[in-house]
Motif scaffolding. Structure first.
Motif, PDB file in Angstrom:
ATOM      1  N   ASN A 227       0.826  -1.207   0.000  1.00  0.00           N
ATOM      2  CA  ASN A 227       0.000   0.000   0.000  1.00  0.00           C
ATOM      3  C   ASN A 227       0.863   1.261   0.000  1.00  0.00           C
ATOM      4  N   LEU A 228       1.904   1.269   0.807  1.00  0.00           N
ATOM      5  CA  LEU A 228       2.786   2.426   0.863  1.00  0.00           C
ATOM      6  C   LEU A 228       3.463   2.662  -0.479  1.00  0.00           C
ATOM      7  N   LEU A 229       3.980   1.595  -1.102  1.00  0.00           N
ATOM      8  CA  LEU A 229       4.695   1.749  -2.362  1.00  0.00           C
ATOM      9  C   LEU A 229       3.759   2.101  -3.510  1.00  0.00           C
ATOM     10  N   ALA A 230       2.512   1.624  -3.439  1.00  0.00           N
ATOM     11  CA  ALA A 230       1.537   1.991  -4.463  1.00  0.00           C
ATOM     12  C   ALA A 230       1.264   3.490  -4.435  1.00  0.00           C
ATOM     13  N   ALA A 231       1.338   4.084  -3.251  1.00  0.00           N
ATOM     14  CA  ALA A 231       1.110   5.522  -3.107  1.00  0.00           C
ATOM     15  C   ALA A 231       2.344   6.342  -3.469  1.00  0.00           C
ATOM     16  N   ARG A 232       3.484   5.674  -3.635  1.00  0.00           N
ATOM     17  CA  ARG A 232       4.746   6.355  -3.980  1.00  0.00           C
ATOM     18  C   ARG A 232       5.376   5.667  -5.189  1.00  0.00           C
ATOM     19  N   PRO A 233       4.753   5.724  -6.361  1.00  0.00           N
ATOM     20  CA  PRO A 233       5.213   4.941  -7.511  1.00  0.00           C
ATOM     21  C   PRO A 233       6.594   5.317  -8.024  1.00  0.00           C
ATOM     22  N   GLY A 234       7.082   6.490  -7.706  1.00  0.00           N
ATOM     23  CA  GLY A 234       8.369   6.900  -8.246  1.00  0.00           C
ATOM     24  C   GLY A 234       9.568   6.577  -7.385  1.00  0.00           C
ATOM     25  N   VAL A 235       9.370   5.948  -6.232  1.00  0.00           N
ATOM     26  CA  VAL A 235      10.492   5.717  -5.319  1.00  0.00           C
ATOM     27  C   VAL A 235      11.402   4.619  -5.840  1.00  0.00           C
ATOM     28  N   GLU A 236      12.673   4.686  -5.423  1.00  0.00           N
ATOM     29  CA  GLU A 236      13.669   3.720  -5.867  1.00  0.00           C
ATOM     30  C   GLU A 236      14.351   3.082  -4.659  1.00  0.00           C
ATOM     31  N   GLY A 237      14.965   1.922  -4.902  1.00  0.00           N
ATOM     32  CA  GLY A 237      15.757   1.272  -3.868  1.00  0.00           C
ATOM     33  C   GLY A 237      14.961   0.454  -2.877  1.00  0.00           C
ATOM     34  N   LEU A 238      13.730   0.036  -3.249  1.00  0.00           N
ATOM     35  CA  LEU A 238      12.877  -0.708  -2.328  1.00  0.00           C
ATOM     36  C   LEU A 238      12.326  -1.977  -2.966  1.00  0.00           C
ATOM     37  N   ALA A 239      13.045  -2.529  -3.913  1.00  0.00           N
ATOM     38  CA  ALA A 239      12.567  -3.710  -4.635  1.00  0.00           C
ATOM     39  C   ALA A 239      12.355  -4.899  -3.711  1.00  0.00           C
ATOM     40  N   ASP A 240      13.160  -5.009  -2.643  1.00  0.00           N
ATOM     41  CA  ASP A 240      13.009  -6.151  -1.742  1.00  0.00           C
ATOM     42  C   ASP A 240      11.657  -6.122  -1.040  1.00  0.00           C
ATOM     43  N   TYR A 241      11.194  -4.940  -0.627  1.00  0.00           N
ATOM     44  CA  TYR A 241       9.868  -4.836  -0.018  1.00  0.00           C
ATOM     45  C   TYR A 241       8.774  -5.054  -1.059  1.00  0.00           C
ATOM     46  N   ARG A 242       8.978  -4.538  -2.237  1.00  0.00           N
ATOM     47  CA  ARG A 242       7.973  -4.667  -3.304  1.00  0.00           C
ATOM     48  C   ARG A 242       7.774  -6.133  -3.696  1.00  0.00           C
ATOM     49  N   LYS A 243       8.845  -6.927  -3.631  1.00  0.00           N
ATOM     50  CA  LYS A 243       8.788  -8.329  -4.050  1.00  0.00           C
ATOM     51  C   LYS A 243       8.594  -9.287  -2.870  1.00  0.00           C
ATOM     52  N   ASP A 244       8.202  -8.767  -1.718  1.00  0.00           N
ATOM     53  CA  ASP A 244       7.986  -9.576  -0.513  1.00  0.00           C
ATOM     54  C   ASP A 244       9.245 -10.309  -0.081  1.00  0.00           C
ATOM     55  N   GLN A 245      10.393  -9.705  -0.332  1.00  0.00           N
ATOM     56  CA  GLN A 245      11.665 -10.266   0.109  1.00  0.00           C
ATOM     57  C   GLN A 245      12.133  -9.646   1.425  1.00  0.00           C
ATOM     58  N   ARG A 246      11.300  -8.776   1.972  1.00  0.00           N
ATOM     59  CA  ARG A 246      11.618  -8.148   3.257  1.00  0.00           C
ATOM     60  C   ARG A 246      10.308  -7.785   3.928  1.00  0.00           C
ATOM     61  N   VAL A 247      10.263  -7.895   5.251  1.00  0.00           N
ATOM     62  CA  VAL A 247       9.048  -7.601   6.001  1.00  0.00           C
ATOM     63  C   VAL A 247       9.373  -6.744   7.213  1.00  0.00           C
ATOM     64  N   THR A 248       8.361  -6.031   7.686  1.00  0.00           N
ATOM     65  CA  THR A 248       8.451  -5.233   8.904  1.00  0.00           C
ATOM     66  C   THR A 248       7.295  -5.646   9.815  1.00  0.00           C
ATOM     67  N   MET A 249       7.629  -6.104  11.032  1.00  0.00           N
ATOM     68  CA  MET A 249       6.627  -6.613  11.967  1.00  0.00           C
ATOM     69  C   MET A 249       6.730  -5.906  13.312  1.00  0.00           C
ATOM     70  N   ARG A 250       5.615  -5.828  13.996  1.00  0.00           N
ATOM     71  CA  ARG A 250       5.609  -5.385  15.393  1.00  0.00           C
ATOM     72  C   ARG A 250       4.937  -6.444  16.239  1.00  0.00           C
ATOM     73  N   SER A 251       5.572  -6.794  17.338  1.00  0.00           N
ATOM     74  CA  SER A 251       5.046  -7.823  18.233  1.00  0.00           C
ATOM     75  C   SER A 251       4.985  -7.304  19.658  1.00  0.00           C
ATOM     76  N   ARG A 252       4.102  -7.915  20.447  1.00  0.00           N
ATOM     77  CA  ARG A 252       3.927  -7.573  21.851  1.00  0.00           C
ATOM     78  C   ARG A 252       4.268  -8.793  22.683  1.00  0.00           C
ATOM     79  N   LEU A 253       4.988  -8.575  23.770  1.00  0.00           N
ATOM     80  CA  LEU A 253       5.308  -9.679  24.679  1.00  0.00           C
ATOM     81  C   LEU A 253       4.057 -10.048  25.455  1.00  0.00           C
ATOM     82  N   ALA A 254       3.690 -11.310  25.387  1.00  0.00           N
ATOM     83  CA  ALA A 254       2.497 -11.777  26.085  1.00  0.00           C
ATOM     84  C   ALA A 254       2.685 -11.659  27.582  1.00  0.00           C
ATOM     85  N   ALA A 255       1.603 -11.400  28.277  1.00  0.00           N
ATOM     86  CA  ALA A 255       1.657 -11.244  29.740  1.00  0.00           C
ATOM     87  C   ALA A 255       2.019 -12.560  30.395  1.00  0.00           C
TER      88      ALA A 255
END
Length: 255
Positions: A227-255
């Motif tokens: 979604n982010l890259l679709a909104a920024r079609p002219g950006v460069e240097g992010l092929a790994d995110y575009r091709k699902d070769q890199r991910v960004t996650m947030r996790s919470r430590l369970a109680a």
């Protein structure tokens, strides 16, 4: 395709600061590393890693694993973190981080950089943190049990992970890779290196989640890079995110 069972996080509407590009205001970070310090890449990664997580970074004590030239430690402080500890094995990168912080007149009581092995520092530095950032490190090690054991022992509220992954893989697997330790963007030499190489692993996205869940971290969000890259079609240097070769996650430590 991989099914998380967790709803992906839609890229938020950028703040005015983010539309301008966070690192455009701090251009030293384009020059103090030769590891993917591209303008578009750093600015959009800031949106995914920092801006999307301001709610947990604000007021937090942060640990930045493999802190490189201090770019994400600096961004975390600007997002409201009260203190950041960076751990980095390469002396020249620690020196670069300290120089960057001094250049931008960062209060020295709000940060500390530890030069040394990540695994040694996790056990000897007496860390007290609320958020752990593990950015660009999981594919430069095979010591996953040790890493997540030490992170869990710190009892952080949240863990932010950004990593290269094996694409199009729906099972929790890891591919073996050899890193040449002389390259700045690779694993640093340690006691397990041999002939200038380190044996490391590239996990699949399900493996990244599997590791975290094994040590009681529940994945809250996976950033919506498409979604982010679709909104920024002219950006460069992010092929790994575009091709699902890199991910960004947030996790919470369970109680």
């Amino acid at each position: 395709m991989w099914k998380l069972g967790t709803k992906s996080k839609r890229a938020p509407r950028p703040s005015p600061e983010d539309r301008a590009g966070f690192f455009d205001d701090y251009p030293r970070f384009f020059d103090t590393s030769n590891t993917y310090a591209y303008r578009d890449r750093l600015n959009l990664r800031h949106e995914a890693i920092i801006a999307a997580n301001r709610d947990v970074l604000d007021g937090a004590r942060v640990l930045d694993i493999a802190s490189h030239d201090g770019r994400w430690s600096f961004a975390a402080l600007r997002a409201g973190a009260t203190h950041v500890t960076g751990i980095e094995a390469r002396k020249e990168l620690v020196k670069g981080a300290e120089d960057n912080f001094a250049h931008y007149d960062v209060d020295p009581t709000t940060y500390r950089f530890v030069c040394g092995d990540v695994f040694d520092a996790l056990t000897t530095e007496g860390l007290d943190v609320d958020v752990v950032m593990c950015l660009g490190f999981l594919y430069h090690t095979l010591r996953y049990n040790e890493l997540f054991t030490h992170i869990r022992a710190l009892r952080p509220r949240h863990l932010i992970v950004d990593t290269n992954v094996m694409p199009d893989q729906d099972k929790p697997v890891v591919r073996l890779v050899r890193d040449k330790t002389a390259k700045q963007q690779n694993a640093a030499a340690d006691a397990f290196s041999h002939n200038g190489q380190a044996l490391v692993g590239k996990p699949s996205a399900p493996a990244v989640r599997f590791m975290q869940e094994t040590y009681d971290f529940e994945v809250e969000d996976i950033y919506d890079w498409h979604n982010l890259l679709a909104a920024r079609p002219g950006v460069e240097g992010l092929a790994d995110y575009r091709k699902d070769q890199r991910v960004t996650m947030r996790s919470r430590l369970a109680a």
